[in-house]
Design a protein around this motif. Structure first.
Motif, PDB file in Angstrom:
ATOM      1  N   GLY A   1       0.923  -1.202  -0.186  1.00 13.42           N
ATOM      2  CA  GLY A   1      -0.295   0.160  -0.209  1.00 13.42           C
ATOM      3  C   GLY A   1       0.747   1.070  -0.575  1.00 13.42           C
ATOM      4  N   TRP A   2       2.139   1.188  -0.752  1.00  9.35           N
ATOM      5  CA  TRP A   2       2.686   2.363  -0.484  1.00  9.35           C
ATOM      6  C   TRP A   2       2.084   3.244  -0.980  1.00  9.35           C
ATOM      7  CZ3 TRP A   2       8.203   3.924   1.118  1.00  9.35           C
ATOM      8  CH2 TRP A   2       8.377   5.043   0.924  1.00  9.35           C
TER       9      TRP A   2
ATOM     10  N   ASP B   1      -1.222   6.673   3.621  1.00  2.00           N
ATOM     11  CA  ASP B   1      -1.559   6.224   5.056  1.00  2.00           C
ATOM     12  C   ASP B   1      -1.787   5.154   5.308  1.00  2.00           C
ATOM     13  OD1 ASP B   1      -1.380   9.414   5.489  1.00  2.00           O
ATOM     14  OD2 ASP B   1      -3.553   9.895   4.867  1.00  2.00           O
ATOM     15  N   GLY B   2      -2.507   4.795   3.782  1.00  2.00           N
ATOM     16  CA  GLY B   2      -2.414   2.908   4.482  1.00  2.00           C
ATOM     17  C   GLY B   2      -1.215   1.848   3.707  1.00  2.00           C
TER      18      GLY B   2
END
Length: 330
Positions: free
Chosen positions: A88-89, A98-99
């Protein structure tokens, strides 16, 4: 299947659990080898944010694809792969979204006989690597690659000082910097680890417990164009004293806590750059795999332990007895 399970603070067991079932865009990887990171130890002792028990640690792994979801091409079956633990970069190469998460918490990790991951998270295993070497690469290799090249923009001929040699990221940083023609020095509290670093191409090293070590390092080996650090803490200001004017300090951790003071006058007057870095994005991952293949880098494996004796591997990491990576084999 068997997997390492943390069932409570400092409670680690090898249990029989259900095998993973892939979602449409996932593959099932039969793990041939997995490696430990300090993150796994922090999870075991309950000092990592977001822990919910039971949890299934492990960020590093390599193996064979034995299953696939309905939307995955069958050509992936039976491929030998390594797993990218950076999830989730996001789309910004400069900073994680944020994820962003790291494999092994909250998602079940690699210290198991099988794991299901999105197909986008796997890459072909470099052919020159053994299973143990391949498993040792992902998290520490990705962190070192981004720190040196994406963030610090290391160039051939520059002088590098790597603190705390012996840990996985530090050893990779030594190997990568030497591969591009940098002159590398190291620090450690262990003369044995400094000697081991010399066998990998380090020009020498300094014991950071010795009074005045930074002044000695700056005058005899430095000053250094790039510093790579993961400790922070009270020794951070000493590192600043070894940096050449216009140099860069890149750091990916703070295992000794926050720096007691930041010498601002030294930083602005000498035009220094402080660079924080964490893991790496998809571009860093692609660059890492290509770099390792091009330079025939072989990760340093310190110990290989059967998965059934995982507690022994964690104990070795707890006492910092390794030089390189600790690998577990199902």
């Amino acid at each position: 299947m068997k997997a390492v399970v943390v069932t409570g603070e400092k409670v680690l067991e090898v249990q029989e659990i259900a095998s993973p079932k892939p979602t449409p865009r996932e593959v099932v990887v039969q793990i041939k080898a997995a490696a430990l990171n300090h993150r796994d130890e922090w999870i075991r002792i309950g000092q990592y944010a977001g822990i919910k028990y039971p949890c299934f640690p492990g960020s590093d792994g390599a193996g064979v694809i034995v299953g696939r979801g309905a939307e995955v091409d069958s050509a992936w079956l039976n491929r030998e792969v390594i797993i990218n633990p950076s999830f989730g970069w996001g789309t910004n190469p400069h900073v994680q979204a944020d994820g962003f998460t790291i494999l092994g918490l909250p998602r079940a990790g690699t210290l198991a006989e099988e794991i299901a991951v999105p197909v986008e998270q796997v890459a072909q295993k470099p052919a020159h690597l053994s299973w143990e070497e391949a498993a040792a690469l992902p998290l520490a290799g990705l962190t070192a690659y981004r720190a040196l090249f994406t963030r610090a923009n290391l160039r051939a001929g520059e002088k590098v000082l790597i603190s705390g040699i012996g840990g996985g990221v530090a050893v990779f940083a030594l190997q990568f910097a030497r591969a591009v023609g940098a002159e590398v020095w190291v620090t450690s509290s262990s003369p044995e680890k400094i000697a081991q670093a010399r066998t990998l191409g380090a020009a020498g090293g300094f014991n950071y417990n010795d009074a005045g070590w930074a002044k000695t390092a700056a005058s005899t080996a430095g000053p250094f164009d790039v510093i790579v650090d993961s400790a922070g803490g009270p020794g951070f200001e000493s590192l600043i004293d070894t940096v050449a004017p216009g140099g860069r300090v890149v750091f990916y951790g703070a295992t000794r806590g926050n720096a007691q003071s930041i010498p601002l006058r030294k930083i602005f007057w000498r035009q220094l750059t402080l660079l924080g870095t964490t893991m790496g994005g998809p571009q860093d991952w692609t660059g890492l795999v290509q770099f390792v293949e091009q330079h025939r880098i072989k990760p340093i494996v310190s110990e290989v332990v059967p998965l059934a004796r995982a507690a022994e591997a964690f104990a070795l990491m707890e006492r910092a007895g390794q030089f390189g990576k600790i690998v577990l084999k199902p």
